[in-house]
Write a protein that holds these residues in place. Structure first.
Motif, short mmCIF file in Angstrom:
data_model
loop_
_atom_site.label_atom_id
_atom_site.label_comp_id
_atom_site.label_asym_id
_atom_site.label_seq_id
_atom_site.Cartn_x
_atom_site.Cartn_y
_atom_site.Cartn_z
N UNK A 185 -12.13 8.38 51.45
CA UNK A 185 -13.36 8.11 50.70
C UNK A 185 -14.54 8.05 51.66
N UNK A 186 -15.61 8.74 51.30
CA UNK A 186 -16.80 8.68 52.12
C UNK A 186 -17.43 7.30 52.03
N UNK A 187 -18.12 6.92 53.10
CA UNK A 187 -18.74 5.59 53.13
C UNK A 187 -19.80 5.43 52.05
N UNK A 188 -20.58 6.46 51.81
CA UNK A 188 -21.60 6.38 50.76
C UNK A 188 -20.96 6.21 49.39
N UNK A 189 -19.81 6.86 49.16
CA UNK A 189 -19.12 6.70 47.87
C UNK A 189 -18.61 5.27 47.72
N UNK A 190 -18.13 4.69 48.80
CA UNK A 190 -17.68 3.29 48.74
C UNK A 190 -18.84 2.35 48.43
N UNK A 191 -20.00 2.58 49.03
CA UNK A 191 -21.17 1.73 48.77
C UNK A 191 -21.58 1.83 47.30
N UNK A 192 -21.54 3.03 46.73
CA UNK A 192 -21.87 3.20 45.31
C UNK A 192 -20.85 2.48 44.42
N UNK A 193 -19.57 2.63 44.74
CA UNK A 193 -18.54 1.94 43.94
C UNK A 193 -18.67 0.43 44.05
N UNK A 194 -18.99 -0.06 45.23
CA UNK A 194 -19.18 -1.50 45.42
C UNK A 194 -20.38 -2.00 44.62
N UNK A 195 -21.41 -1.18 44.54
CA UNK A 195 -22.62 -1.60 43.80
C UNK A 195 -22.31 -1.76 42.31
N UNK A 196 -21.46 -0.88 41.76
CA UNK A 196 -21.08 -1.01 40.35
C UNK A 196 -20.37 -2.35 40.11
#
Length: 464
Positions: A252-263
């Motif tokens: 998983x890309x780091x930016x994708x993880x940050x987006x998922x965490x924000x949800x």
């Protein structure tokens, strides 16, 4: 009948019937290339078009196709028939509107806004009979109004992991809620039909069960039941634990993880499991402890944490994407260097192979020269031997003749009578050669006494 099919089909496909054409009489064995070629030849004056679908009609024993134009039908240009495979194909389109029909649409719209046909007709100065006629016309054009407002919903099946072409429940719910507000003037039956049109699998079975139990349920009631079953029913503690245990997955890309965490953070805030003021602090902590960071980004985030400044979501996302861009640039440079190194190694190997080939060529050339030299020496040796063989049977100038050589052989160390005379005579007779001059014939008395050709032993001088 054909116009009704056209209207219904356009409504199901979510397009305006004024931009649709129904092509009838297409043979079942007509392929896509022939269909496109025939349509382009007949419809090119009307602009761009798209074939939305085909269906086989048993009553015609032929295929019908729905065509969408990029603009409303131009009645002056639309053909009534299209020459095609198996004969002409019929073209069906929505008829031109009359003035009364246009007014009835206006009245229907005003009714949806809370006005009555009678008040509108009075304001326009129309009689009662005219008003009743317009009311009946307004009912007839209601499907057209519904079509103009129609927009297909997405597909939701109730799966935990949506299949290709399906939407998650949250995305589907947002769209459906908005469309129910748009469909306020649509009949409840049509609302339910449109709602069920976007459902599949378990979700569709649930709504079917609800309507079978109570057919009077509204579309809003069905939507509330779907929310209760498929909506987010997690407790505050559950969503909080999810936020605090979220981590970057493998690949998983780091930016994708940050987006998922924000949800997850926003869900926790909505449910009251997390204070909005602490969202930035939790986000920073999760990224530092649950994600794979590059050394520059890790250092930058730790400095921010030490000074007590937690970045917001947009700031965090900007730092992460900048780090990803730097990593991508570094990876490109490494690949370029690797390719250059590989190219240099390949060139070195090619040079080494060329050098080895040159050495091999030199060795082969030297061996070839040696073979040629040996062949020349062999030819010279053969030539010498051939010369010697030719000089042996010939009479060399000043040398002894063959007769003299033969006489000399007989007069060897043993004296003139040493060679058996009978053998010499027999030799002369066998060869058939005449006696050479200077040689006298052997007397017959000296021959064998019994005539058998046996040679008598010579008489020694001591026996006289």
């Amino acid at each position: 009948m054909a116009v009704t099919l056209l209207r219904d089909w356009c409504r199901w496909m979510g397009i305006s019937a004024r931009r649709g054409l129904l092509i009838l009489g297409i043979p079942e064995d007509c392929d896509e290339a022939e269909l496109q070629e025939s349509l382009e030849a007949a419809l090119w004056p009307m602009g761009h078009f798209t074939v939305l679908g085909k269906v086989f009609r048993e009553e015609d024993n032929a295929t019908a196709a729905l065509v969408e134009l990029d603009r409303e039908v131009n009645y002056a240009l639309v053909p009534r028939e299209i020459p095609g495979t198996g004969g002409p194909w019929n073209v069906v389109f929505v008829p031109r509107c009359s003035g009364e029909e246009f007014l009835s649409r206006v009245f229907h719209f005003l009714e949806q806004q809370g006005q009555t046909v009678e008040s509108v007709a009075g304001a326009l100065g129309l009689g009662l009979r005219r008003v009743c006629w317009l009311r009946s016309v307004s009912r007839a054009v209601q499907p057209w109004v519904e079509t103009m407002r129609y927009q297909r919903l997405g597909v939701f099946s109730g799966r935990d992991q949506p299949a290709p072409g399906e939407e998650s429940f949250e995305a589907w719910l947002d769209h459906t809620t908005d469309m129910l507000h748009v469909w306020q003037g649509v009949s409840e039956r049509e609302k339910r039909r449109r709602l069920m049109e976007g459902l599949r699998g378990t979700a569709l079975q649930l709504v079917h069960g609800l309507l079978a139990e109570n057919p009077a349920r509204t579309a809003q009631d069905c939507l509330a039941a779907l929310i209760q079953v498929f909506g987010d029913n997690e407790s505050q503690a559950t969503i909080r634990v999810k936020c605090l245990t979220a981590q970057q997955e493998s690949g998983e890309r780091l930016s994708a993880f940050v987006l998922r965490l924000e949800v997850l953070l926003q869900k926790a805030i909505e449910k009251g499991a997390l204070a909005r003021a602490s969202a930035d602090h939790v986000r920073l902590r999760q990224v530092l402890t649950r994600a794979n960071l590059t050394e520059p980004l890790d250092e930058a985030l730790r400095k921010l944490r030490m000074v007590g400044r937690s970045p917001s979501f947009l700031e965090m996302l900007g730092l992460v994407r900048e780090s990803e861009a730097w990593e991508a640039s570094l990876a490109r440079n490494e690949r370029a260097q690797a390719e250059e190194g590989a190219g240099a190694r390949a060139n070195a190997q090619a040079d080494a192979r060329a050098g080895a080939k040159a050495e091999d060529d030199k060795v082969e050339e030297k061996e070839q020269e040696e073979r040629e030299s040996e062949e020349e020496d062999s030819d010279d040796h053969d030539a010498v031997l051939a010369g010697l063989g030719q000089a042996r049977p010939s009479e060399a100038p000043g040398g002894p003749t063959p007769a003299q050589m033969g006489s000399a052989s007989r007069e060897g160390p043993g004296g003139p009578g040493c060679e058996p005379e009978g053998l010499a005579q027999a030799g002369d007779q066998e060869t058939g050669e005449p006696l050479e001059e200077g040689l006298k014939p052997i007397p017959e008395e000296l021959g064998n006494e019994d005539g058998a050709g046996e040679m008598s032993p010579p008489k020694s001088s001591s026996g006289k």
